[in-house]
Design an enzyme around this catalytic site. Structure first.
Site, PDB file in Angstrom:
ATOM      1  N   GLU A  97       0.948  -1.653   0.261  1.00  0.00           N
ATOM      2  CA  GLU A  97       0.471   0.484   0.277  1.00  0.00           C
ATOM      3  C   GLU A  97       0.589   1.257  -0.119  1.00  0.00           C
ATOM      4  O   GLU A  97       2.255   1.864   0.081  1.00  0.00           O
ATOM      5  CB  GLU A  97      -0.882   0.299   0.903  1.00  0.00           C
ATOM      6  N   CYS A 110       3.259   8.346   2.023  1.00  0.00           N
ATOM      7  CA  CYS A 110       3.046   7.078   3.279  1.00  0.00           C
ATOM      8  C   CYS A 110       3.949   5.708   2.794  1.00  0.00           C
ATOM      9  O   CYS A 110       2.845   5.770   1.308  1.00  0.00           O
ATOM     10  CB  CYS A 110       2.414   7.008   3.599  1.00  0.00           C
ATOM     11  N   CYS A 117       4.501  -7.823   7.353  1.00  0.00           N
ATOM     12  CA  CYS A 117       5.325  -7.720   8.807  1.00  0.00           C
ATOM     13  C   CYS A 117       5.472  -7.679   9.610  1.00  0.00           C
ATOM     14  O   CYS A 117       4.581  -9.305   9.892  1.00  0.00           O
ATOM     15  CB  CYS A 117       4.680  -6.143   9.307  1.00  0.00           C
ATOM     16  N   CYS A 121       2.051  -5.863  16.038  1.00  0.00           N
ATOM     17  CA  CYS A 121       1.771  -5.297  16.866  1.00  0.00           C
ATOM     18  C   CYS A 121       0.693  -5.952  16.594  1.00  0.00           C
ATOM     19  O   CYS A 121       0.055  -5.868  15.803  1.00  0.00           O
ATOM     20  CB  CYS A 121       1.805  -3.788  16.278  1.00  0.00           C
ATOM     21  N   CYS A 124      -2.262  -3.949  14.680  1.00  0.00           N
ATOM     22  CA  CYS A 124      -1.856  -2.865  13.520  1.00  0.00           C
ATOM     23  C   CYS A 124      -2.601  -4.524  12.320  1.00  0.00           C
ATOM     24  O   CYS A 124      -1.742  -4.839  12.519  1.00  0.00           O
ATOM     25  CB  CYS A 124      -0.502  -2.917  13.644  1.00  0.00           C
ATOM     26  N   GLY A 167       5.110  -2.621   6.839  1.00  0.00           N
ATOM     27  CA  GLY A 167       6.505  -3.595   7.610  1.00  0.00           C
ATOM     28  C   GLY A 167       6.923  -2.230   8.508  1.00  0.00           C
ATOM     29  O   GLY A 167       7.130  -1.258   8.421  1.00  0.00           O
ATOM     30  N   GLU A 168       9.303  -2.576   8.951  1.00  0.00           N
ATOM     31  CA  GLU A 168       9.144  -1.588   9.843  1.00  0.00           C
ATOM     32  C   GLU A 168      10.710  -1.424   9.308  1.00  0.00           C
ATOM     33  O   GLU A 168      11.548  -2.637   8.986  1.00  0.00           O
ATOM     34  CB  GLU A 168       9.910  -2.892  10.603  1.00  0.00           C
ATOM     35  N   ASN A 298      -6.979   2.975  14.471  1.00  0.00           N
ATOM     36  CA  ASN A 298      -8.039   2.526  13.288  1.00  0.00           C
ATOM     37  C   ASN A 298      -8.555   1.123  13.521  1.00  0.00           C
ATOM     38  O   ASN A 298      -8.264   0.381  13.976  1.00  0.00           O
ATOM     39  CB  ASN A 298      -7.498   2.943  11.905  1.00  0.00           C
ATOM     40  N   CYS A 341      -2.791   1.497   8.300  1.00  0.00           N
ATOM     41  CA  CYS A 341      -1.391   0.087   7.543  1.00  0.00           C
ATOM     42  C   CYS A 341      -2.250  -1.151   7.743  1.00  0.00           C
ATOM     43  O   CYS A 341      -2.865  -1.880   8.671  1.00  0.00           O
ATOM     44  CB  CYS A 341      -0.534   0.582   8.372  1.00  0.00           C
TER      45      CYS A 341
END
Length: 354
Positions: A97, A110, A117, A121, A124, A167-168, A298, A341
């Site tokens: 995205e 962004c 990922c 978390c 997310c 992703g990180e 969100n 995300c």
């Protein structure tokens, strides 16, 4: 018949492109500068359009190299604010995205640094399905250029970049830094590093490496809780890098660079949004030049989290302000287009699986 594996030119910094064009095409280094400017300043999509390059070189480039490798799989345009979200797909059938956010003070993109990922978390959507693979620098560049070409139609440009997509970034450090070098080049898009933000869940080695390298990018740290018990429940990374280690790295970063840190804090109803949490957060970061970005979480269907109500959001914000902490409440953008995300990708994967 042997098939030549074409080289993705967006993967190259200008210095790397000079080496490549000398070694592979037998050309002088100045041709790489011309090529780079066609790619980024004029943003052409084919070698044939590069009219100041010799025809023979253009033909050779067409045989040896490629520019665009991604295609648009899904596009969503918000009806409530000037935000657009794209799901881009690559030849190996992965999708990521990208979000274009238009503000009164400029346009921000962004960018995703990984396909999925692995940080886990719990609030997310990016972590749903785990991580598939890393994004190459050129694939991150394509995300940015996709948005920039849309802005070209209205005579505008990208003014800032946030590596806050799926992703990180610190888990893909070298490719992320190559991406930053490419897009900040004066021969290219020339987006200043001060206008580029890297967001991390708190990978301490990456924060320290960034500090030691002295880059001018902005660092955003996803904190989301003021103590190890709460943060560990929300973010598995806290087991490897608990808050004490993370804060040591943040102080080290500030001492080495002199730059302020932005702390991201997603407010989750009934979990980390109490006034006690606000006071604990203020005590944790007091004395460190920083800014707190409060983010109403969100809604993600796969996650059992509720959003903090508006009254409590402002109470939390006032508690930080009263404690002398600089804080803002993030303006929601793209709420009607699954702009959090990983949401759009998760929806797309679910539809394909049905």
């Amino acid at each position: 018949m042997t098939t030549i594996q074409k080289t993705h030119l967006y993967n190259f910094t200008l210095a790397e492109l000079k080496d490549w064009i000398v070694a592979e095409c037998g050309e002088k280094p100045y041709r790489a500068v011309q090529l780079f400017e066609w790619m980024y300043q004029k943003r052409v999509t084919s070698f044939e359009e590069m009219t100041n390059l010799p025809k023979q070189l253009r033909e050779e480039l067409s045989q040896r190299a490629v520019l665009i490798t991604a295609r648009e799989a899904v596009r969503q345009d918000s009806k409530v604010d000037p935000t657009s979200k794209f799901l881009l797909a690559w030849p190996d059938d992965v999708t990521v995205e990208t979000v274009l956010m238009r503000h009164s003070y400029g346009n921000s993109v962004c960018v995703s640094s990984q396909v999925g990922c692995k940080m886990g978390c719990t609030f997310c959507a990016s972590t749903l399905g785990g991580m598939i693979r890393q994004m190459r620098a050129g694939e991150m560049v394509e995300q940015l250029l996709y948005s920039q070409r849309l802005l070209d139609d209205v005579g505008e440009r990208v003014s800032s970049i946030v590596l806050m997509g799926s992703g990180e970034p610190m888990d893909n450090y070298d490719e992320v830094m190559r991406f930053i070098e490419i897009v900040s080049s004066e021969h290219g898009l020339h987006i200043g590093q001060r206008h580029i933000t890297i967001s991390t869940v708190g990978l301490v080695p990456g924060i320290r490496r960034l500090a030691d390298e002295g880059r001018q990018v902005t660092l955003a740290v996803s904190l989301h809780a003021p103590n190890d018990e709460l943060r560990g429940a929300m973010m598995p990374v806290n087991k490897a890098y608990p808050i004490a280690k993370l804060m040591d790295a943040c102080h080290y970063y500030n001492e080495k660079t002199g730059k302020r840190i932005s702390f991201e804090y997603a407010l989750v109803g009934g979990q980390n949004d109490s006034l006690e949490c606000a006071k604990e957060l203020a005590a944790l970061i007091r004395g460190l030049p920083c800014h707190v970005n409060l983010i109403p979480v969100n809604y993600v269907p796969e996650r059992n989290y509720s959003r903090t109500d508006r009254k409590q959001i402002y109470a939390f914000w006032h508690a930080l302000q009263d404690a002398g902490i600089n804080a803002t409440i993030r303006r929601e953008m793209g709420h009607d287009i699954a702009a959090a995300c990983g949401q759009l990708r998760a929806q797309h994967m679910n539809r394909r699986a049905q």
